[in-house]
Design a protein around this motif. Structure first.
Motif, mmCIF file in Angstrom:
data_model
loop_
_atom_site.group_PDB
_atom_site.id
_atom_site.type_symbol
_atom_site.label_atom_id
_atom_site.label_comp_id
_atom_site.label_asym_id
_atom_site.label_seq_id
_atom_site.Cartn_x
_atom_site.Cartn_y
_atom_site.Cartn_z
ATOM 1 N N LEU A 138 0.827 -1.208 0.000
ATOM 2 C CA LEU A 138 0.000 0.000 0.000
ATOM 3 C C LEU A 138 0.858 1.255 0.000
ATOM 4 C CD1 LEU A 138 -2.810 -0.959 2.584
ATOM 5 C CD2 LEU A 138 -3.007 -0.866 0.096
ATOM 6 N N VAL A 139 1.934 1.239 0.796
ATOM 7 C CA VAL A 139 2.831 2.395 0.858
ATOM 8 C C VAL A 139 3.497 2.627 -0.502
ATOM 9 C CG1 VAL A 139 5.024 3.232 1.823
ATOM 10 C CG2 VAL A 139 3.236 2.313 3.325
ATOM 11 N N ASN A 140 3.955 1.537 -1.146
ATOM 12 C CA ASN A 140 4.593 1.671 -2.460
ATOM 13 C C ASN A 140 3.624 2.263 -3.482
ATOM 14 O OD1 ASN A 140 6.887 0.566 -1.352
ATOM 15 N ND2 ASN A 140 6.508 -1.510 -2.166
ATOM 16 N N GLU A 141 2.383 1.775 -3.492
ATOM 17 C CA GLU A 141 1.392 2.302 -4.429
ATOM 18 C C GLU A 141 1.100 3.764 -4.122
ATOM 19 O OE1 GLU A 141 -1.934 -0.268 -3.923
ATOM 20 O OE2 GLU A 141 -1.038 -1.962 -5.001
ATOM 21 N N PHE A 142 1.027 4.104 -2.819
ATOM 22 C CA PHE A 142 0.745 5.491 -2.438
ATOM 23 C C PHE A 142 1.865 6.417 -2.911
ATOM 24 C CE2 PHE A 142 1.281 8.970 0.585
ATOM 25 C CZ PHE A 142 0.011 9.539 0.598
ATOM 26 N N LYS A 143 3.132 6.015 -2.704
ATOM 27 C CA LYS A 143 4.262 6.857 -3.122
ATOM 28 C C LYS A 143 4.297 7.004 -4.630
ATOM 29 C CE LYS A 143 7.512 4.599 -0.918
ATOM 30 N NZ LYS A 143 8.872 4.288 -0.380
ATOM 31 N N ALA A 144 4.025 5.902 -5.324
ATOM 32 C CA ALA A 144 4.059 5.961 -6.782
ATOM 33 C C ALA A 144 2.965 6.848 -7.325
ATOM 34 C CB ALA A 144 3.932 4.550 -7.354
ATOM 35 N N ASN A 145 1.791 6.865 -6.663
ATOM 36 C CA ASN A 145 0.647 7.611 -7.175
ATOM 37 C C ASN A 145 0.657 9.072 -6.749
ATOM 38 O OD1 ASN A 145 -0.447 5.359 -8.455
ATOM 39 N ND2 ASN A 145 -1.565 4.736 -6.604
ATOM 40 N N THR A 146 1.255 9.379 -5.592
ATOM 41 C CA THR A 146 1.190 10.749 -5.066
ATOM 42 C C THR A 146 2.535 11.457 -5.040
ATOM 43 O OG1 THR A 146 1.548 10.019 -2.786
ATOM 44 C CG2 THR A 146 -0.729 10.073 -3.590
ATOM 45 N N LEU A 147 3.618 10.681 -5.170
ATOM 46 C CA LEU A 147 4.988 11.218 -5.073
ATOM 47 C C LEU A 147 5.266 11.812 -3.701
ATOM 48 C CD1 LEU A 147 5.367 12.913 -8.583
ATOM 49 C CD2 LEU A 147 6.019 10.602 -7.881
ATOM 50 N N ILE A 148 4.443 11.418 -2.706
ATOM 51 C CA ILE A 148 4.666 11.875 -1.331
ATOM 52 C C ILE A 148 5.552 10.851 -0.639
ATOM 53 C CG2 ILE A 148 3.569 12.424 0.873
ATOM 54 C CD1 ILE A 148 1.054 13.183 -0.672
ATOM 55 N N PRO A 149 6.645 11.262 -0.033
ATOM 56 C CA PRO A 149 7.515 10.300 0.656
ATOM 57 C C PRO A 149 6.831 9.709 1.901
ATOM 58 C CG PRO A 149 8.260 12.558 1.055
ATOM 59 C CD PRO A 149 7.179 12.642 0.010
ATOM 60 N N VAL A 150 7.096 8.436 2.114
ATOM 61 C CA VAL A 150 6.497 7.727 3.245
ATOM 62 C C VAL A 150 7.584 6.964 3.978
ATOM 63 C CG1 VAL A 150 4.800 6.023 4.005
ATOM 64 C CG2 VAL A 150 4.312 7.463 2.011
ATOM 65 N N ILE A 151 7.598 7.094 5.302
ATOM 66 C CA ILE A 151 8.498 6.314 6.141
ATOM 67 C C ILE A 151 7.682 5.218 6.806
ATOM 68 C CG2 ILE A 151 10.012 6.361 8.153
ATOM 69 C CD1 ILE A 151 10.568 9.296 7.542
ATOM 70 N N LEU A 152 8.082 3.962 6.592
ATOM 71 C CA LEU A 152 7.368 2.822 7.173
ATOM 72 C C LEU A 152 8.290 2.116 8.156
ATOM 73 C CD1 LEU A 152 5.074 0.748 7.384
ATOM 74 C CD2 LEU A 152 6.044 -0.405 5.370
ATOM 75 N N GLN A 153 7.798 1.940 9.364
ATOM 76 C CA GLN A 153 8.558 1.241 10.384
ATOM 77 C C GLN A 153 7.701 0.112 10.957
ATOM 78 O OE1 GLN A 153 10.228 3.830 13.381
ATOM 79 N NE2 GLN A 153 10.507 5.505 11.902
ATOM 80 N N GLY A 154 8.315 -1.067 11.143
ATOM 81 C CA GLY A 154 7.612 -2.199 11.713
ATOM 82 C C GLY A 154 8.512 -3.405 11.781
ATOM 83 N N PRO A 155 8.151 -4.420 12.530
ATOM 84 C CA PRO A 155 8.996 -5.609 12.676
ATOM 85 C C PRO A 155 9.114 -6.370 11.362
ATOM 86 C CG PRO A 155 6.863 -5.998 13.682
ATOM 87 C CD PRO A 155 6.898 -4.545 13.317
ATOM 88 N N ALA A 156 10.328 -6.755 11.050
ATOM 89 C CA ALA A 156 10.559 -7.456 9.785
ATOM 90 C C ALA A 156 9.874 -8.813 9.749
ATOM 91 C CB ALA A 156 12.070 -7.611 9.556
ATOM 92 N N ASP A 157 9.758 -9.447 10.921
ATOM 93 C CA ASP A 157 9.154 -10.785 10.949
ATOM 94 C C ASP A 157 7.638 -10.745 11.060
ATOM 95 O OD1 ASP A 157 9.123 -9.747 13.469
ATOM 96 O OD2 ASP A 157 9.684 -11.606 14.493
ATOM 97 N N GLY A 158 7.071 -9.566 11.014
ATOM 98 C CA GLY A 158 5.613 -9.459 11.077
ATOM 99 C C GLY A 158 5.077 -9.755 12.466
ATOM 100 N N PHE A 159 3.881 -10.349 12.490
ATOM 101 C CA PHE A 159 3.189 -10.609 13.755
ATOM 102 C C PHE A 159 2.652 -12.046 13.760
ATOM 103 C CE2 PHE A 159 2.907 -6.152 12.692
ATOM 104 C CZ PHE A 159 3.384 -5.532 13.844
#
Length: 568
Positions: free
Chosen positions: A443-464
């Motif tokens: 979702l973040v990748n699609e948002f950046k590609a569509n809006t050109l707004i930078p996004v910082i995503l932070q979260g555990p690499a192994d998920g939940f």
């Protein structure tokens, strides 16, 4: 054994023994007689024979202490019929009823306790009365008048009748117990039959979802079992004060009432529905002005109106009518009330079931609208943003514009696949085979590609690990909704998305530095925006909090329950 002079002058020892033996044999037959009416007749006859009296009677005392039965011997049926009334417990009869000891007199008329005789009563002179008692309980009395071979009854006669009264007390008690046993057996049998019919009707009510069928079959079974001639059911229209006759059964008449529609509180039917009180009538009745005049030309004699009640009030009225010679007894009335209650409950449950299905349809429509808005509509909106960006690039970067158009085509194809999947099972497969972090990254990748707004995503690499599909999908859609709102409204320059966990929760925070808004003035409508996020979080057992001020950006924080899986 020393005997009084009057006994010895009239009876020898052998004669007395013969009488006692005869009394004993006859009394054994008494205790075997279980019919109270025939028993009283036998006691009176035996008393006549043993005391050599012209007339005899046996009176039985009821629970109220008054004469309940009075059986005579010595008078013909015609003589009994000519008398103004049977004894009512006055005079010597009343005195004996109040006495624990026998009464023996030579001349009835000369006794101050005598109250005379009713008209056409034969004249009587000598009298012997003996109470019938069992312990301290008075059961009745034996009366003898007119000694045939003497001027008065002797002490020996009194002793013989007292012995007879002892036997009679046991026999009467046994006969009463047997009669009560028979009555209880009949009541038990009827109750068992009632339960059997209730079971049949319950089966009908529980296996059908057709109100008309339940009403028709239940009324038919009820009329057949109680042998009633006519029945009708009035049901209240939903959200209305109108009672409508929905079913009539019976060949005697085509309808019991003048109208097939009444208002609650109107006439007898409406009054029964209003106060929930059963009503019993003997026909004709001046109160029943709304009754069909044709009822007068039938044999119908009794009518009952029973409310059909449920937990939420009255649903209708059950009406039955019969040609029986006797009115409905207490057991039949109770049974009618039970059937009415069952039928009312069954109708209410069916109506609630229908309402539940309607509500389920509305909820499903709401869910579909929410899913379309959160998934497919947002995807189409994203395609629109991509094409808008491609148009801007047409004059500056033709190659970049072509890339944006290719991306839009790919996104449309993906949306078409989602629509097809949604049509197949009414649930867009937005996460595909991804875990939560992978889905949010997409979702973040699609948002950046569509809006050109930078996004910082932070979260555990192994998920939940251990997060349920429902909880993950709720978080995914909330992220999708929040990013879509930022793209449409925020005019932000930077977005931060942070996902983390505690011991019992997974939390998501999305912050933008856009223009913000006043949360108190946001119009929340079901199926859109903020309301969608709140609904999804709460359905997953969590919640959403939104902090925003005009010119200060917006922060959306959401959480869902989480129980981390323990490695095997």
């Amino acid at each position: 054994m020393a005997m009084p002079n009057d006994v010895m002058s009239t009876l020898t020892k052998e004669q007395l023994e013969e009488r006692l033996v005869a009394l004993h044999r006859a009394s054994l037959d008494l205790v075997r007689d279980i019919s109270l009416e025939s028993l009283l007749k036998r006691i009176a006859t035996l008393a006549c024979e043993q005391a050599n009296a012209r007339y005899a009677a046996v009176g039985v005392v009821g629970v109220n202490g008054e004469l309940e039965q009075f059986i005579t011997v010595g008078m013909s049926d015609a003589e009994v019929a000519r008398m103004a009334h049977p004894p009512v417990g006055r005079g010597l009869i009343g005195a004996l009823m109040r006495s624990k000891a026998p009464i023996r007199i030579a001349d009835i008329a000369g006794d101050p306790r005598s109250a005379g005789y009713p008209a056409h009563h034969p004249p009587m002179k000598s009298f012997l009365g003996v109470p019938i008692r069992l312990g301290n309980e008075a059961l009745g009395q034996i009366y003898l008048t007119d000694k045939i071979d003497a001027d008065e009854f002797s002490e020996a006669d009194q002793q013989i009748i007292e012995m007879l009264a002892s036997y009679a007390a046991v026999a009467i008690s046994n006969a009463r117990l047997y009669r009560e046993l028979i009555q209880r057996d009949r009541v038990l049998t009827r109750r068992n039959e009632n339960l059997a019919l209730l079971n049949t009707m319950a089966s009908t009510m529980s296996t059908s979802d057709d109100i008309d069928l339940i009403v028709r079959q239940s009324l038919g079974q009820l009329l057949s079992y109680l042998r009633l001639e006519v029945g009708e059911v009035f049901l209240r229209r939903e959200d209305s004060e109108v009672l409508q006759m929905v079913h009539h059964q019976g060949m005697l008449i085509d309808r019991l009432w003048k109208k097939d529609q009444v208002l609650i509180g109107e006439d007898i039917i409406g009054a029964t529905a209003k106060d929930n009180q059963p009503r019993l009538f003997t026909l004709p009745d001046k109160v029943l002005t709304s009754l069909n005049p044709a009822v007068q030309d039938t044999c119908l004699r009794y009518l009952a109106c029973m409310p059909l009640t449920g937990r939420r009030g009255t649903l209708g009225v059950l009406v039955v009518a019969t040609c029986h010679s006797q009115p409905l007894d207490e057991l039949e009335t109770q049974y009618l009330a039970t059937i009415s209650s069952w039928l009312g409950t069954a109708i209410e449950n069916l109506r609630l079931n229908v309402q539940g299905k309607r509500l389920a349809i509305l909820e499903e429509r709401e869910r579909i609208g929410m899913d379309l808005h959160d998934g497919i509509i947002q995807s189409i909106y994203a395609v629109g943003l991509t094409l808008e960006h491609a148009r801007l690039l047409m004059s500056e970067d033709l190659n970049g514009a072509h890339q944006r158009i290719d991306q839009a085509i790919a996104d449309l194809n993906s949306t078409i696949r989602d629509i097809r999947a949604y049509i197949l099972d009414l649930r867009p497969r937005q996460l595909h085979d991804e875990d939560l972090m992978q889905g949010i990254q997409r979702l973040v990748n699609e948002f950046k590609a569509n809006t050109l707004i930078p996004v910082i995503l932070q979260g555990p690499a192994d998920g939940f690990p251990g997060m349920t599909d429902g909880e993950a999908l709720a978080m995914f859609h909330i992220t999708q909704e929040a990013l879509a709102n930022i793209a449409k409204h925020a005019r932000a320059k930077k977005v931060e998305v942070v996902v983390w966990k505690t011991s019992d929760r997974v939390l998501l925070e999305i912050h933008d530095d856009g223009r913000g808004f006043d949360p108190t003035k946001v119009h929340v409508t079901i199926g859109h925006g903020v309301s969608n996020m709140q609904t999804r979080a709460r359905n997953a057992g969590g919640d959403v909090e939104i902090y925003s001020e005009p010119g200060q950006g917006t922060t959306i924080t959401t959480w869902v329950p989480f129980r981390e899986s323990i490695p095997g």
